[in-house]
Design a protein around this motif. Sequence first.
Motif: not given
Lengths: 68, 167
Positions: A31, A34-35, A40-44, A47
């Motif tokens: 993951n 991916i970031l 990545a489509k979004a980041v919390r 996170t």
Amino acid sequence: MAIIVNLDVMLAKRKMRSKELAEIIGITTANLSILKSGKAKAVRFSTLEAICKALDCQPADILEYTED
Amino acid sequence: MRKINILKAIVDLLWIFSMPIILLIVGFSFAVFFIDLADFNIKINAVNINQNDLLSKVLFVISALNYLLIIAALHFFRKILNHFIRVKIFEESVIKSFQQTGNLLTISGFISLTISIISKIYFEQKITLEFGLNQHLVIICLGLFFLVLSEVFKIAKNQKQENDFTI
């Protein structure tokens, strides 16, 4: 994508490995990869908060906006 | 997941039984042009085909070939069930199979409805209006439902992808 993730730069500045960061913030290395690669489509927020805490930086140090 | 196994078993059984029928349909579609249809008591969609002219033969061949469309739809439905059993749900092939099944069923429904209307007019010289659960309309509705499902699965796939790429 217009948002660029500068996680590599911050990791280099802090002399920290990806695996190490992944362990600290509690996500898998896959993951994190991916970031880092910008897939990545979004980041919390949780996170982002954990990354900022681990790297002792601001969200703006990691994320950057550029015109397409 | 036991229900899907029951459904798969039924669909597989239908598929196996439809195999010899395919050969029969293809063979009979060619043979029909060389035999006298009036000799046989052929009944399609409650209409007796009792004349031996070209239109009756063409109608007969079209309705026989129309059956092949339903069998093809059954094949794509089997593919969908195979994916579901392997828990591969939100995949491009599932969406494509749903779309193909829907298209085939809708086309088949329209063809059988048209044939039914034409043969009623031609063989019985009457126009009938049926209300209620008409088998042609049910097939068309089923086809459209599969097309809607393919759209729903497309949206679900995008949402899943978005969820997977949220870190």
